[in-house]
Design a protein around this motif. Sequence first.
Motif, short mmCIF file in Angstrom:
data_model
loop_
_atom_site.label_atom_id
_atom_site.label_comp_id
_atom_site.label_asym_id
_atom_site.label_seq_id
_atom_site.Cartn_x
_atom_site.Cartn_y
_atom_site.Cartn_z
N GLY A 86 0.80 -1.22 0.00
CA GLY A 86 0.00 0.00 0.00
C GLY A 86 0.83 1.27 0.00
O GLY A 86 0.30 2.37 0.19
N ARG A 216 -3.48 1.39 -4.77
CA ARG A 216 -3.71 1.63 -3.34
C ARG A 216 -5.19 1.44 -2.97
O ARG A 216 -5.50 0.92 -1.90
N ALA A 220 -6.99 -1.14 -0.27
CA ALA A 220 -8.01 -0.77 0.71
C ALA A 220 -9.23 -1.67 0.59
O ALA A 220 -9.78 -2.14 1.60
N LEU A 223 -8.41 -5.19 1.96
CA LEU A 223 -8.34 -5.19 3.41
C LEU A 223 -9.73 -5.12 4.02
O LEU A 223 -10.05 -5.81 5.00
N ASP A 224 -10.59 -4.29 3.43
CA ASP A 224 -11.96 -4.17 3.90
C ASP A 224 -12.70 -5.50 3.77
O ASP A 224 -13.42 -5.91 4.69
N ALA A 228 -10.83 -5.78 7.85
CA ALA A 228 -10.06 -4.70 8.48
C ALA A 228 -10.96 -3.50 8.74
O ALA A 228 -11.85 -3.20 7.93
N GLU A 230 -11.48 0.75 9.59
CA GLU A 230 -10.93 1.96 8.96
C GLU A 230 -9.58 2.36 9.56
O GLU A 230 -8.70 2.84 8.85
N GLN A 232 -7.27 0.35 10.82
CA GLN A 232 -6.24 -0.55 10.31
C GLN A 232 -5.88 -0.22 8.87
O GLN A 232 -4.70 -0.21 8.49
N ILE A 233 -6.89 0.06 8.05
CA ILE A 233 -6.64 0.40 6.64
C ILE A 233 -5.85 1.71 6.56
O ILE A 233 -4.89 1.82 5.79
N LEU A 237 -2.06 2.28 4.90
CA LEU A 237 -1.89 3.20 3.77
C LEU A 237 -1.26 4.53 4.18
O LEU A 237 -0.97 5.36 3.31
N VAL A 245 -10.04 7.68 4.35
CA VAL A 245 -10.07 6.22 4.21
C VAL A 245 -11.40 5.78 3.63
O VAL A 245 -11.45 4.95 2.71
N LEU A 249 -13.08 3.27 0.08
CA LEU A 249 -13.77 2.01 0.31
C LEU A 249 -15.08 1.93 -0.45
O LEU A 249 -15.59 2.93 -0.96
#
Length: 284
Positions: A86, A216, A220, A223-224, A228, A230, A232-233, A237, A245, A249
């Motif tokens: 990321g 990137r 995201a 990860l979502d 994960a 927000e 953590q994301i 990043l 963030v 998403l």
Amino acid sequence: MAKLLQRKVGIDGLNPEATGYVHKLRAARAGVDAALNQFEAGEVLPDAPPQVLSDKDVRTMIHRAGLRSPTPLRDMALIHVVLATGARPLEVARLEIADYLEPGGAVRACSVMRAAVSMNRKERPLFFRSAAAVKAIDSYLAFRLVQHGMVPEAEAPYRGFTPTDRLFLNDAGQPYVVQCQDVDGRTRFLCRQMLDTYRRIFKRINMHGLSAMTLRRTVAFRLDARGADEEQIGLILGITEKQAVRELLPRRPEIFELMTDLYTDVELPMSVPAGAMLDDRLPG
């Protein structure tokens, strides 16, 4: 203008990538004129959702980068490193060998994006836990050693590199140049060479709308999908604002959408058996 028309209206008989070629625009003149009339009349298409790469897209992108680049190992590794970590292009340009390798030559699966490397000058986790990315970066580093007449040695510290060597080099085999600018009293850093490198890679790949931001955003989204949150994301990043963030998403449903038909309907019996009102009482 042609690119704007293609994005907002669409030009019949013209691929998105062809808008940069004058002779192709001339050949599709009728479609361009029709699109211009639609645009002037306000008949525009709704904005397309942000591009996110599927597994097939990723395979196609990396395959094309390997076939069409004069420096295929480096360019494939540059794609992999963003998809796996990321990181931003500026951060990729600043990465050093010691950020990727342990002194004994093993890959630092759980590394650190140092403050001196990070875009926002804040330290954060840096993970090299993608087998595909590690394979690509290792191949690129081995090629660099061979270019300098060195034989990759597993026992050599940092595999024969100096720990402060840059992880990626520009087309001239030199470290990417990072510029320092003063913007409204704040120091900003920029690496035009790395941005140009990514632009050329994406242009050769010839996939519409592709950019480092696409990579990137794909990180995201994935990860979502893995659960994960927000925070953590944003940590991965290097984004501190939650709203920034959220913009990366998938769209979250409105509350009325969430509350619509929470459970499925069932067929009711045509008639109620005698005594059911008395015998089939709910417990309690």
